[in-house]
Design a protein around this motif. Structure first.
Motif, PDB file in Angstrom:
ATOM      1  N   LEU A   1      60.312  36.222  68.160  1.00  0.00           N
ATOM      2  CA  LEU A   1      60.588  36.722  69.500  1.00  0.00           C
ATOM      3  C   LEU A   1      60.625  38.247  69.528  1.00  0.00           C
ATOM      4  O   LEU A   1      60.057  38.890  70.422  1.00  0.00           O
ATOM      5  CB  LEU A   1      61.934  36.157  69.971  1.00  0.00           C
ATOM      6  N   LEU A   2      61.278  38.834  68.543  1.00  0.00           N
ATOM      7  CA  LEU A   2      61.382  40.297  68.478  1.00  0.00           C
ATOM      8  C   LEU A   2      60.026  40.933  68.214  1.00  0.00           C
ATOM      9  O   LEU A   2      59.725  42.014  68.733  1.00  0.00           O
ATOM     10  CB  LEU A   2      62.387  40.706  67.398  1.00  0.00           C
ATOM     11  N   MET A   3      59.179  40.271  67.425  1.00  0.00           N
ATOM     12  CA  MET A   3      57.837  40.793  67.157  1.00  0.00           C
ATOM     13  C   MET A   3      56.994  40.788  68.434  1.00  0.00           C
ATOM     14  O   MET A   3      56.276  41.745  68.719  1.00  0.00           O
ATOM     15  CB  MET A   3      57.154  39.959  66.072  1.00  0.00           C
ATOM     16  N   VAL A   4      57.099  39.722  69.220  1.00  0.00           N
ATOM     17  CA  VAL A   4      56.362  39.657  70.483  1.00  0.00           C
ATOM     18  C   VAL A   4      56.874  40.729  71.440  1.00  0.00           C
ATOM     19  O   VAL A   4      56.087  41.380  72.135  1.00  0.00           O
ATOM     20  CB  VAL A   4      56.494  38.241  71.112  1.00  0.00           C
ATOM     21  N   TYR A   5      58.187  40.924  71.475  1.00  0.00           N
ATOM     22  CA  TYR A   5      58.760  41.965  72.325  1.00  0.00           C
ATOM     23  C   TYR A   5      58.235  43.336  71.897  1.00  0.00           C
ATOM     24  O   TYR A   5      57.895  44.178  72.730  1.00  0.00           O
ATOM     25  CB  TYR A   5      60.288  41.939  72.237  1.00  0.00           C
ATOM     26  N   TYR A   6      58.121  43.555  70.595  1.00  0.00           N
ATOM     27  CA  TYR A   6      57.625  44.837  70.081  1.00  0.00           C
ATOM     28  C   TYR A   6      56.161  45.060  70.468  1.00  0.00           C
ATOM     29  O   TYR A   6      55.783  46.145  70.916  1.00  0.00           O
ATOM     30  CB  TYR A   6      57.781  44.878  68.559  1.00  0.00           C
ATOM     31  N   VAL A   7      55.349  44.008  70.335  1.00  0.00           N
ATOM     32  CA  VAL A   7      53.912  44.139  70.612  1.00  0.00           C
ATOM     33  C   VAL A   7      53.646  44.298  72.107  1.00  0.00           C
ATOM     34  O   VAL A   7      52.837  45.135  72.519  1.00  0.00           O
ATOM     35  CB  VAL A   7      53.150  42.912  70.057  1.00  0.00           C
ATOM     36  N   ASN A   8      54.354  43.511  72.941  1.00  0.00           N
ATOM     37  CA  ASN A   8      54.063  43.498  74.374  1.00  0.00           C
ATOM     38  C   ASN A   8      54.808  44.557  75.168  1.00  0.00           C
ATOM     39  O   ASN A   8      54.318  45.044  76.184  1.00  0.00           O
ATOM     40  CB  ASN A   8      54.392  42.113  74.960  1.00  0.00           C
ATOM     41  N   PHE A   9      56.020  44.922  74.726  1.00  0.00           N
ATOM     42  CA  PHE A   9      56.834  45.841  75.521  1.00  0.00           C
ATOM     43  C   PHE A   9      57.253  47.075  74.734  1.00  0.00           C
ATOM     44  O   PHE A   9      56.935  48.194  75.096  1.00  0.00           O
ATOM     45  CB  PHE A   9      58.087  45.118  76.048  1.00  0.00           C
ATOM     46  N   ASN A  10      57.996  46.847  73.659  1.00  0.00           N
ATOM     47  CA  ASN A  10      58.531  47.929  72.820  1.00  0.00           C
ATOM     48  C   ASN A  10      59.288  48.950  73.669  1.00  0.00           C
ATOM     49  O   ASN A  10      59.221  50.158  73.424  1.00  0.00           O
ATOM     50  CB  ASN A  10      57.410  48.615  72.037  1.00  0.00           C
ATOM     51  N   SER A  11      60.003  48.468  74.674  1.00  0.00           N
ATOM     52  CA  SER A  11      60.823  49.350  75.502  1.00  0.00           C
ATOM     53  C   SER A  11      62.254  49.327  74.984  1.00  0.00           C
ATOM     54  O   SER A  11      62.926  48.283  75.016  1.00  0.00           O
ATOM     55  CB  SER A  11      60.789  48.886  76.960  1.00  0.00           C
TER      56      SER A  11
ATOM     57  N   GLY B   1      66.835  35.903  77.960  1.00  0.00           N
ATOM     58  CA  GLY B   1      67.424  37.231  78.141  1.00  0.00           C
ATOM     59  C   GLY B   1      66.563  38.335  77.555  1.00  0.00           C
ATOM     60  O   GLY B   1      66.390  39.390  78.170  1.00  0.00           O
ATOM     61  N   ILE B   2      66.001  38.079  76.372  1.00  0.00           N
ATOM     62  CA  ILE B   2      65.185  39.094  75.693  1.00  0.00           C
ATOM     63  C   ILE B   2      63.822  39.241  76.359  1.00  0.00           C
ATOM     64  O   ILE B   2      63.409  40.349  76.731  1.00  0.00           O
ATOM     65  CB  ILE B   2      65.040  38.736  74.193  1.00  0.00           C
ATOM     66  N   ILE B   3      63.100  38.126  76.518  1.00  0.00           N
ATOM     67  CA  ILE B   3      61.768  38.184  77.123  1.00  0.00           C
ATOM     68  C   ILE B   3      61.847  38.553  78.597  1.00  0.00           C
ATOM     69  O   ILE B   3      60.962  39.229  79.140  1.00  0.00           O
ATOM     70  CB  ILE B   3      61.026  36.848  76.946  1.00  0.00           C
ATOM     71  N   GLY B   4      62.922  38.131  79.261  1.00  0.00           N
ATOM     72  CA  GLY B   4      63.077  38.413  80.683  1.00  0.00           C
ATOM     73  C   GLY B   4      63.662  39.775  80.980  1.00  0.00           C
ATOM     74  O   GLY B   4      63.855  40.115  82.144  1.00  0.00           O
TER      75      GLY B   4
ATOM     76  N   PHE C   1      66.677  40.945  80.623  1.00  0.00           N
ATOM     77  CA  PHE C   1      68.022  40.995  81.199  1.00  0.00           C
ATOM     78  C   PHE C   1      69.053  40.538  80.146  1.00  0.00           C
ATOM     79  O   PHE C   1      69.958  39.761  80.436  1.00  0.00           O
ATOM     80  CB  PHE C   1      68.130  40.169  82.489  1.00  0.00           C
ATOM     81  N   SER C   2      68.897  41.044  78.931  1.00  0.00           N
ATOM     82  CA  SER C   2      69.790  40.648  77.839  1.00  0.00           C
ATOM     83  C   SER C   2      71.230  41.067  78.107  1.00  0.00           C
ATOM     84  O   SER C   2      72.170  40.348  77.749  1.00  0.00           O
ATOM     85  CB  SER C   2      69.302  41.239  76.509  1.00  0.00           C
ATOM     86  N   LYS C   3      71.419  42.221  78.744  1.00  0.00           N
ATOM     87  CA  LYS C   3      72.793  42.680  79.039  1.00  0.00           C
ATOM     88  C   LYS C   3      73.432  41.795  80.113  1.00  0.00           C
ATOM     89  O   LYS C   3      74.618  41.484  80.046  1.00  0.00           O
ATOM     90  CB  LYS C   3      72.778  44.148  79.471  1.00  0.00           C
ATOM     91  N   THR C   4      72.642  41.393  81.113  1.00  0.00           N
ATOM     92  CA  THR C   4      73.157  40.483  82.135  1.00  0.00           C
ATOM     93  C   THR C   4      73.486  39.123  81.526  1.00  0.00           C
ATOM     94  O   THR C   4      74.499  38.499  81.876  1.00  0.00           O
ATOM     95  CB  THR C   4      72.133  40.321  83.272  1.00  0.00           C
ATOM     96  N   THR C   5      72.632  38.647  80.621  1.00  0.00           N
ATOM     97  CA  THR C   5      72.905  37.384  79.928  1.00  0.00           C
ATOM     98  C   THR C   5      74.257  37.434  79.237  1.00  0.00           C
ATOM     99  O   THR C   5      75.047  36.479  79.289  1.00  0.00           O
ATOM    100  CB  THR C   5      71.798  37.084  78.904  1.00  0.00           C
ATOM    101  N   LEU C   6      74.524  38.557  78.589  1.00  0.00           N
ATOM    102  CA  LEU C   6      75.793  38.712  77.875  1.00  0.00           C
ATOM    103  C   LEU C   6      76.982  38.677  78.835  1.00  0.00           C
ATOM    104  O   LEU C   6      78.071  38.227  78.459  1.00  0.00           O
ATOM    105  CB  LEU C   6      75.778  40.024  77.085  1.00  0.00           C
ATOM    106  N   LEU C   7      76.785  39.128  80.074  1.00  0.00           N
ATOM    107  CA  LEU C   7      77.868  39.094  81.061  1.00  0.00           C
ATOM    108  C   LEU C   7      78.324  37.658  81.354  1.00  0.00           C
ATOM    109  O   LEU C   7      79.494  37.429  81.671  1.00  0.00           O
ATOM    110  CB  LEU C   7      77.424  39.754  82.371  1.00  0.00           C
ATOM    111  N   PHE C   8      77.396  36.703  81.261  1.00  0.00           N
ATOM    112  CA  PHE C   8      77.748  35.311  81.526  1.00  0.00           C
ATOM    113  C   PHE C   8      78.496  34.669  80.365  1.00  0.00           C
ATOM    114  O   PHE C   8      78.900  33.506  80.451  1.00  0.00           O
ATOM    115  CB  PHE C   8      76.490  34.505  81.858  1.00  0.00           C
ATOM    116  N   PHE C   9      78.675  35.426  79.284  1.00  0.00           N
ATOM    117  CA  PHE C   9      79.387  34.926  78.098  1.00  0.00           C
ATOM    118  C   PHE C   9      80.799  35.516  77.993  1.00  0.00           C
ATOM    119  O   PHE C   9      81.336  35.601  76.901  1.00  0.00           O
ATOM    120  CB  PHE C   9      78.602  35.277  76.833  1.00  0.00           C
TER     121      PHE C   9
END
Length: 406
Positions: free
Chosen positions: A137-147, A267-270, A272-280
């Protein structure tokens, strides 16, 4: 016309996904009771310690709903890309890879969760395995976004500027998010329906958030999230029906791992990882409260389940008994703070033997509210989860506007 076509493009795959999810619910809800005896014959069962009876309850039934969830997602794969296939236009390979990587990570955690239920892995493995499963998942995030830029809150912008590039730290954070999500649900457990109940509230909160954001610029990311959330909710509802008090099946670590990784994936691909964490929020509170025992600063028994009273059929706080002399200076400091704020029940005799409630949110509720029946306890904990989600929406929208101008 273009606007209606655009809305149709957004909603049609979601509608198809919803119909498939309804079908997945009926498959799962009928499949679970049919496989109970199979799990018991394979010695995958446990005894409900909070009941008078000693009947065998099949364990790890989360693998059944997990498989139904994955099969539904596999069958759904062509749907979002059918327009590109039939019209022979440029195929969105990046979106396709995102979907496959997300399914790979979830599939890995389903396998590892089932392995944990069968082999009873140690805690260090439970921390390592989600990290490894999140790598695709992190590799795909790096290749497609890397933000890796984050927006700085307004009060801090005079010192840090408008944004900060966290670079490698952001990837570490996302990897830790996967570890936290998979284990946080697992340590807030022990009463019928709680694991599935809290997960359903989180999933419904994410779904509502996605629905709100579908009209925004990042609609594709939230559409992607809904593809996973709808079948997850339907299969989890089927499991919840059989896991609610009195539970006829146990969900096992398999379900907790599956749930945590599913939430981390969207959360990662979408984005909104910080928002996901808010629901926890309840899981974060439970983790912080449990830290002294999780890191063995205070003795931690193998099971921290509430104690069942056979006469009243109510649950009481479970306790840990240890010598005060066994605590180091850090342990005494932390427990001193807990005692000052009266969030633990601490009893000490003349010989220095300490009796302290186990440090979980479940036992804390029993400390505050007193002994109660198991379904009542589960209901209170799910209500806490719902209230926390409402608080998360307040933080995400009104407070985000105050601090970020968004």
């Amino acid at each position: 016309m273009e606007k209606s076509d655009s809305m149709w493009k957004i909603t049609l795959p979601i509608c198809i996904n919803a119909i498939m999810s309804i079908g997945a619910y009926f498959v799962a809800v009928r499949l679970i009771p049919k496989l109970r005896d199979m799990f018991i014959k394979a010695n995958l069962y446990g005894i409900d310690m909070n009941k008078k009876s000693s009947d065998k309850i099949p364990e790890a039934l989360g693998v059944v709903t997990g498989c139904v969830f994955l099969i539904t997602m596999f069958l759904f794969i062509p749907i979002p890309f059918s327009d590109y296939i039939f019209n022979n236009v440029n195929f969105p390979h990046n979106e396709f890879v995102e979907l496959l990587a997300a399914l790979l990570s979830i599939c890995c955690m389903l396998l590892l969760g089932f392995a944990d239920d069968v082999l009873d892995l140690r805690w260090r493995h439970k921390l390592l395995l989600p990290t490894i499963a999140s790598l695709p998942l992190l590799m795909v995030y790096y290749v497609n976004f890397n933000s890796t830029l984050i927006i700085v809150p307004k009060p801090l912008r005079s010192w840090l500027g408008f944004s900060v590039d966290l670079w490698l730290l952001y990837y570490i954070y996302m990897g830790m998010l996967a570890v936290f999500c998979t284990n946080a649900i697992n340590i807030l457990a022990g009463v019928n329906g709680l694991e599935v109940g809290q997960s359903l509230v989180i999933a419904l909160s994410i779904t509502i958030f996605n629905a709100i954001e579908l009209s925004g610029d990042l609609w594709k990311a939230h559409q992607f999230s809904l593809y996973f959330m709808l079948p997850y909710i339907s299969t989890s509802l089927a499991l919840f029906k059989h896991n609610w008090y009195p539970s006829s099946v146990f969900v096992g670590d398999t379900f907790c791992y599956l749930s945590g990784m599913t939430f981390a994936v969207v959360g990662i691909i979408g984005h909104f990882s910080k928002t996901t964490l808010l629901f926890f929020i309840p899981q974060i509170i439970n983790f912080l409260y449990s830290v002294p025992q999780l890191f063995h600063l205070v003795p931690c028994p193998r099971h921290r389940l509430p104690k069942y009273d056979r006469e009243t059929e109510k649950l009481n706080m479970s306790v840990a008994v240890f010598k005060k002399s066994d605590l180091n200076s850090l342990s005494r400091l932390i427990m001193g703070v807990f005692r000052t704020f009266r969030i633990v029940k601490w009893q000490e005799d003349k010989e220095g033997t300490v009796t302290c409630n186990n440090l979980t949110l479940i036992n804390f509720v029993l400390l505050v509210a007193g002994p109660m029946r198991e379904p009542t306890l589960t209901t209170i904990l799910i209500i806490i989860q719902i209230v926390s989600s409402l608080l998360a929406f307040v933080i995400r929208y009104p407070l985000a506007w105050v601090f970020y101008d968004i």
